[in-house]
Design a protein around this motif. Structure first.
Motif, PDB file in Angstrom:
ATOM      1  N   LEU A 634      -0.993  -3.032 -11.900  1.00 20.26           N
ATOM      2  CA  LEU A 634      -2.112  -1.811 -12.291  1.00 20.26           C
ATOM      3  C   LEU A 634      -1.075   0.080 -12.926  1.00 20.26           C
ATOM      4  N   SER A 635      -0.044   0.225 -13.202  1.00 23.65           N
ATOM      5  CA  SER A 635       1.057   0.907 -12.568  1.00 23.65           C
ATOM      6  C   SER A 635       2.065   0.753 -13.303  1.00 23.65           C
ATOM      7  N   GLY A 636       1.724   0.903 -14.573  1.00 26.08           N
ATOM      8  CA  GLY A 636       2.939   0.971 -15.608  1.00 26.08           C
ATOM      9  C   GLY A 636       4.513   1.616 -14.749  1.00 26.08           C
ATOM     10  N   SER A 637       4.069   3.083 -14.128  1.00 24.25           N
ATOM     11  CA  SER A 637       4.954   3.243 -13.321  1.00 24.25           C
ATOM     12  C   SER A 637       6.010   2.853 -11.981  1.00 24.25           C
ATOM     13  N   LEU A 638       4.783   2.657 -11.513  1.00 24.58           N
ATOM     14  CA  LEU A 638       5.491   2.100 -10.013  1.00 24.58           C
ATOM     15  C   LEU A 638       6.068   0.703 -10.364  1.00 24.58           C
ATOM     16  N   PRO A 666       1.601  13.703 -13.902  1.00 27.99           N
ATOM     17  CA  PRO A 666       1.927  15.351 -13.494  1.00 27.99           C
ATOM     18  C   PRO A 666       2.606  15.595 -12.399  1.00 27.99           C
ATOM     19  N   ASN A 667       2.112  14.722 -11.105  1.00 29.51           N
ATOM     20  CA  ASN A 667       2.156  14.928  -9.677  1.00 29.51           C
ATOM     21  C   ASN A 667       2.473  13.170  -9.786  1.00 29.51           C
ATOM     22  N   PRO A 668       3.782  12.926  -9.120  1.00 32.30           N
ATOM     23  CA  PRO A 668       3.863  11.110  -9.228  1.00 32.30           C
ATOM     24  C   PRO A 668       3.416  11.126  -7.846  1.00 32.30           C
ATOM     25  N   TYR A 669       3.150  11.797  -6.970  1.00 29.96           N
ATOM     26  CA  TYR A 669       2.336  11.397  -5.519  1.00 29.96           C
ATOM     27  C   TYR A 669       1.155  10.855  -6.499  1.00 29.96           C
ATOM     28  N   ILE A 670       0.229  11.047  -6.600  1.00 30.81           N
ATOM     29  CA  ILE A 670      -0.859  10.006  -7.134  1.00 30.81           C
ATOM     30  C   ILE A 670       0.214   8.744  -7.277  1.00 30.81           C
ATOM     31  N   ASP A 671       0.907   8.475  -7.996  1.00 25.73           N
ATOM     32  CA  ASP A 671       0.746   6.721  -8.461  1.00 25.73           C
ATOM     33  C   ASP A 671       1.432   5.838  -7.158  1.00 25.73           C
ATOM     34  N   LEU A 672       2.741   6.913  -6.675  1.00 25.20           N
ATOM     35  CA  LEU A 672       3.313   6.477  -5.388  1.00 25.20           C
ATOM     36  C   LEU A 672       2.300   6.508  -4.233  1.00 25.20           C
ATOM     37  N   SER A 673       1.327   7.035  -4.068  1.00 24.50           N
ATOM     38  CA  SER A 673       0.351   6.987  -2.996  1.00 24.50           C
ATOM     39  C   SER A 673      -0.636   5.246  -3.063  1.00 24.50           C
ATOM     40  N   LEU A 703       4.699   4.103   1.555  1.00 20.52           N
ATOM     41  CA  LEU A 703       5.715   5.695   1.820  1.00 20.52           C
ATOM     42  C   LEU A 703       5.768   6.090   3.061  1.00 20.52           C
ATOM     43  N   PRO A 704       6.118   7.208   3.055  1.00 31.29           N
ATOM     44  CA  PRO A 704       7.101   7.511   4.611  1.00 31.29           C
ATOM     45  C   PRO A 704       5.323   8.041   5.271  1.00 31.29           C
ATOM     46  N   GLU A 705       5.221   8.064   6.564  1.00 30.93           N
ATOM     47  CA  GLU A 705       3.628   9.130   6.713  1.00 30.93           C
ATOM     48  C   GLU A 705       4.187  10.923   6.738  1.00 30.93           C
ATOM     49  N   ARG A 706       4.813  10.826   6.406  1.00 24.96           N
ATOM     50  CA  ARG A 706       5.665  12.428   6.276  1.00 24.96           C
ATOM     51  C   ARG A 706       4.971  12.758   4.312  1.00 24.96           C
ATOM     52  N   CYS A 707       4.833  12.241   3.924  1.00 18.44           N
ATOM     53  CA  CYS A 707       4.627  12.707   2.807  1.00 18.44           C
ATOM     54  C   CYS A 707       3.232  12.769   2.274  1.00 18.44           C
ATOM     55  N   ALA A 708       1.478  12.474   3.078  1.00 17.13           N
ATOM     56  CA  ALA A 708       0.877  11.839   3.358  1.00 17.13           C
ATOM     57  C   ALA A 708       0.556  14.210   3.477  1.00 17.13           C
ATOM     58  N   ARG A 742       6.508  -4.966  -5.879  1.00 19.10           N
ATOM     59  CA  ARG A 742       5.371  -4.783  -6.600  1.00 19.10           C
ATOM     60  C   ARG A 742       4.616  -4.601  -5.761  1.00 19.10           C
ATOM     61  N   VAL A 743       3.437  -3.457  -6.785  1.00 19.07           N
ATOM     62  CA  VAL A 743       2.341  -3.220  -5.903  1.00 19.07           C
ATOM     63  C   VAL A 743       1.415  -3.448  -6.949  1.00 19.07           C
ATOM     64  N   VAL A 744       0.683  -4.396  -5.814  1.00 18.85           N
ATOM     65  CA  VAL A 744      -0.597  -4.495  -5.868  1.00 18.85           C
ATOM     66  C   VAL A 744      -2.262  -4.986  -5.721  1.00 18.85           C
ATOM     67  N   ALA A 745      -2.487  -4.969  -6.863  1.00 15.69           N
ATOM     68  CA  ALA A 745      -4.065  -5.078  -6.663  1.00 15.69           C
ATOM     69  C   ALA A 745      -5.461  -6.126  -6.761  1.00 15.69           C
TER      70      ALA A 745
END
Length: 815
Positions: A634-638, A666-673, A703-708, A742-745
Motif C-alpha cells: 500500500l505504500s508507493g513510496s516504500l 513531507p516527513n518520510p518517517y511516516i512512510d518508513l515507520s 527501522l533501527p531502534e534509534r529511528c524511533a 516489500r512492506v506488506v499489509a
C-alpha cells in the motif's frame, strides 16, 4: 400617445437625463413622460425632515446637499444665457422646502401631511427641470403638475386614488391640450380639497399606470437601470437572465415577493385594460427588455422567476384552545388589519393547532404586542401560548403559471434547498398554484436563490465552488488539472468548477467570483493570515451553494476539523488519511454527519492515490459481499525505495530521492515507520465493515531502534546514513533468497499486520515496479482467485487526479 416613466437612477444627474431626453426624442408619437426624483433625493428628503423634527441643526447640511444637487443639474443642462428663469423657479421651490423644514425644526414634529408636502419636492423639482431641458432643445413640451389630474383622499403617505374623477380629468386634459411632450412628476397627487398627497412605494410607476389606463394606451414603458425583469436578482444570482415575456399574474407574484424592478401598484390600473408594459434599460436603450403582457404565452417554462423578501419576522400563534374554535383566524388578522400591519405570508396546519404567518421586521414588535393583548384571556388560561416571534427570516418564492400543471415542482424546490442545508421554517402554496413560497433564515437567502436558479434555469450545468487547503505539491497539480480541464468539463459534463478560496499553512485567499491561476500565485503576498478555523469561517460567511472543501494536506488539525465542515453542508474531498484512521468514533461520526447534512465525504486517495480501491470495497459491501482477507502493498513510496535500493548508493540517498520526487509524506518517517501503511490498512478494514482501532494493527518495523527517537527530518536522515549497514543486511538477506523486499499489509481472520517481507518470484508482489501499489481482496465471492487492483500508488500527479475524480463524483451527484 406614448407613456414613458423614468426612475430615479435614470434621472440621477445631467448626463443620465440627457439619455432620457434622447430616448423620448426618438419616439414619433406624442409622449407623456413621468419622472421620479433625482436618484437618492427622496431618501435624503426623508432623512432631512426627520433631523429637523428632532431639532438637530445638522438638517441644514442635508438641505444644502439637496439644494446643490438640483442647482448643479440646472447649470449642466441649461446654457447660462437661459438659466435665469429656470434657476429662479427652482430656488423659489427650494426656499419653500427650507421654510417647511424650519417649521419642523421649531415645532419639533413631523406630521403625515407635512411629510407628503416635503417628499413631493423631489418629483416636483425634477419634472420641472427636465421639462425646461426639453424646451431649451426647442421641443414642444409642457410641464404638467400631476396633482391637477390625479385626485385622492386625505390618507397622507399612501393616498387612495379616486379613479372616476382622475380618469375624467386626465382624459379631458389630454383631449384639449395638444403638445408633443408632456412631463409629469410621479408619486405626487392632490386631495379633492387641494392638499398635496403622495402615492406610496412605487408611486411614480403608479402615476404612469394611472395615466396609461385613463387614456387606454396601447402600452406603458418603464425605464429603469436594468434591462428588464430577471429570472432572479442579478446582483445576487450572477447567472440570472432577462425574462423576455411574462404574464401580468406572474409579474404580480414576483413583485409581491421582492422583485424591485416592478411594483404591484403599477400593474393594478392597467391589468383590467389589457395594456402591455415594457421594462427597459435607460443605459441600454436598444436592449429588448421585458414585456409584461395579458396575452397567453406559448412557451413551456414551468418556473418563470425566483424572488425573495428579506427582513421578515415569522410569527406563530398556537395552543390547544385553538382546535375547533371558530373565529380565531378572524380575530388574529382583524387586529393586525386595525393596526395596518400587512401580512405577507400565511400557512395553517390542518390540525388547527397553530397559525403561522409573516410580517415585515419593522412591524414585528407592534404585531406581537397587539396579538398578545387580543388573546390575553386565552393566554392567561393556557389555551393559547404567547405569539412566538422569529426574526432574521427571508421568504423565497418560485413563480410560474405552469407550476399548477406540472407534478414534482415543490419536491424539486425543497430537495434542492435541502441538499445545501437550507432549513425551511414554513411553506405556503396558494390555490392558484402560481407560486410556492418558503420562509428560511435570511443568512441563507443568497444561497437559496442561487440553488433554486440552478435547479430551474441551469439544469444542464452544475456549479461547484471549491475551497482548496494545501497548494503545494499535490495541491498545485490538482489546481492545474482543474484549470486545464475547465472547458472540457463545461462542454461535455456540464460541470463548472470554480476555485473560490485557497490556503497554505500561513495565508489564505478568497474571491467570491473565482480565483484564476495568476491570483493564486500571489497567495503569500496578497492573502490574509491563516489562523485556527479562519478558513472554515470564511467559507461559512460566503455561504455558497455546492461548496466543497479539498484537503491536500497531511495536517492533523485540519483532519480533525472535518466535522465542522460537514455540519455546515460543506462537502469534503481529501487525501489526508488522518481523519479516517483516527478513532472509530470519529470515523463513524464523519460518515453520519455526511448523510445527515447531505454533504459528500470522499477520500479515495487515502489508499492507492488514484487507484479505485476504496470505491471497489464500497461496491463489494453494498452488493452484499464480505471481505475475508486483504494482502496488499500500500505504500508507493516504500515500493519505490526498495525497488531503487540495490546497494549501489546509500539507503538514505534513495529516501531523499523519493522525497524529492513527491512520493513520500513531507516527513518520510511516516512512510518508513509503517505508520502510513498502517493507516491505509485500518481504513480498508473499516471500509470492509470491521470496527478496527489503530491498536488492532501490529506494525513490525524494519527501522533501527534509534529511528524511533527522531525529532525532525534532518535527524532522521542523519540516523539513516549512520545505519547503512542495517539496510545493507536486509538487502543481502533478500538477494540470497532470490527475493525482493516489500512492506506488506495483511488482514485475515481478525489479525492485521504491517511488516517487511522478502517475497520470491512466485509471489504476485515480486514484479511490482517503481511506485506501484497492489491489493488482493479475498471475499465470499472471490475465494480462490482474489480481486486484484494494481497501479501507480504514489506521486503528486496521480494523487491529484484521484482528488479531481472525487470532485467530479460530487458534481455528477448534483447534476
Amino acid at each position: 400617445m406614448k407613456i414613458l416613466k423614468f426612475g430615479g437612477t435614470s434621472v440621477a444627474n445631467a448626463e443620465n437625463i440627457r439619455r432620457c431626453i434622447a430616448i423620448v426624442e426618438s419616439k414619433s408619437d406624442s409622449t407623456i413622460v413621468v419622472v421620479s426624483a433625482l436618484g437618492g433625493i427622496t431618501d435624503l428628503l426623508q432623512h432631512t425632515a426627520i433631523l429637523a423634527s428632532e431639532r438637530d441643526s445638522s438638517y441644514m447640511s442635508s438641505y444644502t446637499t439637496i439644494e446643490n444637487r438640483h442647482l448643479e443639474v440646472v447649470r449642466a443642462l441649461i446654457p447660462v444665457a437661459n438659466q435665469a428663469g429656470v434657476l429662479s423657479n427652482v430656488i423659489r421651490q427650494l426656499n419653500e422646502l427650507e421654510t417647511l423644514l424650519q417649521g419642523c425644526f421649531y415645532l419639533g414634529e413631523l406630521s403625515s401631511k407635512t411629510k407628503d408636502v416635503i417628499f413631493s419636492f423631489g418629483e416636483r423639482l425634477s419634472s420641472f427641470i427636465i421639462a425646461e431641458a426639453f424646451k431649451f432643445r426647442a421641443a414642444d413640451c409642457v410641464h404638467v403638475p400631476s396633482g391637477q389630474l390625479i385626485k385622492t383622499n386625505n390618507r397622507y403617505g399612501r393616498a387612495v386614488v379616486d379613479f372616476a374623477m382622475t380618469d375624467q380629468l386626465i382624459q379631458d386634459y389630454f383631449a384639449k391640450d395638444k403638445h408633443a411632450i408632456y412631463v409629469m412628476p410621479g408619486f405626487v397627487a392632490e386631495s379633492k380639497d387641494g392638499q398635496i398627497t403622495t402615492l406610496g412605494r412605487g408611486g411614480s410607476d403608479y402615476t404612469a399606470a394611472i395615466v396609461a389606463a385613463a387614456l387606454h394606451a396601447a402600452d406603458l414603458e418603464i425605464w429603469t437601470d436594468v434591462s428588464g425583469i430577471f429570472t432572479a436578482n442579478p446582483k445576487v444570482v450572477k447567472q440570472a437572465r432577462v425574462i423576455e415575456q411574462i404574464s401580468f399574474q406572474e409579474a404580480m407574484e414576483l413583485s409581491h415577493f421582492g422583485a424591485k424592478v416592478l411594483y404591484p401598484s403599477a400593474i393594478e390600473p392597467i391589468l383590467p385594460k389589457k395594456i402591455d408594459m415594457y421594462i427597459k434599460n435607460t443605459f441600454e436603450p436598444n436592449s429588448n427588455g421585458s414585456l409584461v403582457t395579458h396575452a397567453s404565452l406559448d412557451d413551456n417554462r414551468i418556473v418563470r422567476g425566483i424572488s425573495n423578501v428579506d427582513n421578515i419576522a415569522l410569527m406563530t400563534l398556537e395552543g390547544p384552545g385553538m382546535v375547533g374554535v371558530a373565529g380565531i383566524s378572524k380575530r388574529l388578522f382583524e387586529v393586525l388589519a386595525k393596526e395596518e400591519i400587512n401580512v405577507v405570508f400565511i400557512t395553517q396546519a390542518s390540525s388547527e393547532h397553530s397559525i403561522c404567518f409573516a410580517v415585515t421586521k419593522v412591524d414585528a414588535h407592534r404585531a406581537e404586542a397587539v396579538i398578545n393583548d387580543e388573546f390575553a384571556f386565552e393566554i392567561d388560561y393556557g389555551k393559547v401560548r404567547p405569539v412566538q416571534v422569529e426574526l432574521g427570516m427571508s421568504i423565497v418564492a418560485i413563480v410560474g403559471n405552469n407550476i399548477k400543471s406540472h407534478q414534482g415542482v415543490s419536491g424539486k424546490m425543497f430537495s434542492a434547498l435541502g441538499r445545501n442545508n437550507i432549513n425551511i421554517c414554513a411553506i405556503a402554496q396558494g390555490a392558484s398554484e402560481r407560486n410556492i413560497s418558503a420562509v428560511i433564515l435570511e443568512k441563507d437567502a443568497k444561497k437559496a436563490l442561487n440553488v433554486l436558479h440552478e435547479a430551474f434555469f441551469e439544469e444542464v450545468t452544475v456549479q461547484v465552488n471549491l475551497f482548496v487547503m494545501g497548494v503545494g505539491n499535490v495541491g498545485g497539480k490538482f489546481l492545474e488539472q482543474v484549470y486545464n480541464q475547465g472547458d472540457f468539463l463545461r462542454e461535455h459534463l456540464k460541470i463548472n468548477l470554480r476555485v473560490i478560496g485557497v490556503a497554505n499553512s500561513k495565508q489564505m485567499l478568497f474571491n467570491e467570483e473565482g480565483l484564476d491561476t495568476e491570483a493564486i500565485k500571489t497567495l503569500n503576498e496578497t492573502g490574509v493570515p491563516m489562523q485556527g478555523y479562519a478558513f472554515l469561517e470564511q467559507i461559512k460567511e460566503l455561504n455558497l451553494r455546492n461548496s466543497v472543501f479539498v484537503d491536500n494536506t497531511a495536517n492533523q488539525g485540519v483532519a480533525m476539523s472535518y466535522e465542522s465542515y460537514l455540519r455546515n453542508s460543506i462537502g469534503i474531498v481529501t487525501c489526508n488519511k488522518i481523519a479516517c484512521s483516527s478513532t472509530m468514533e470519529y470515523y463513524r461520526s464523519l460518515k453520519f454527519l455526511s448523510k445527515k447534512y447531505s454533504a459528500s465525504f470522499l477520500y479515495e486517495t487515502n489508499v492507492g492515490a488514484g487507484l479505485p480501491i476504496i470505491d471497489t470495497i464500497k461496491n463489494l459491501v453494498a452488493s452484499g459481499d464480505r471481505v475475508q482477507e486483504i494482502q496488499a502493498v500500500l505504500s508507493g513510496s516504500l515500493n519505490f525505495i526498495f525497488n531503487q535500493y540495490d546497494g549501489s548508493k546509500p539507503f538514505v540517498e534513495v529516501v531523499k530521492q523519493a522525497q524529492a520526487e513527491g512520493y513520500t509524506e513531507p516527513n518520510p518517517y511516516i512512510d518508513l515507520s509503517g505508520v502510513d501503511v498502517k493507516r491505509k490498512l485500518l481504513i480498508l478494514a473499516r471500509e470492509s465493515g470491521y470496527g478496527y482501532e489503530d491498536s488492532d494493527i501490529k506494525v513490525k518495523s524494519f527501522l533501527p531502534e534509534r529511528c524511533a527517537e527522531v525529532q525532525n527530518v534532518e535527524q532522521l536522515f542523519e540516523i539513516l546514513a549512520n545505519e547503512e549497514a542495517h539496510f545493507k543486511a536486509l538487502l543481502d538477506m533478500a538477494n540470497k533468497k532470490g527475493a525482493k523486499l516489500r512492506v506488506v499489509a495483511n488482514f485475515k481472520k481478525g489479525e492485521a499486520t504491517v511488516e517487511l517481507q522478502a517475497v520470491d518470484g512466485t509471489h504476485p508482489f515480486y514484479q511490482l515496479e517503481g511506485k506501484d501499489n497492489i491489493v488482493l481482496f479475498y471475499t465470499d465471492r472471490y475465494t480462490e482467485q482474489p480481486l486484484l487492483i494494481k497501479g501507480a500508488g504514489a506521486g503528486a500527479e496521480v494523487t491529484a487526479s484521484g482528488i479531481f475524480a472525487d470532485v467530479i463524483r460530487i458534481a455528477n451527484k448534483l447534476n
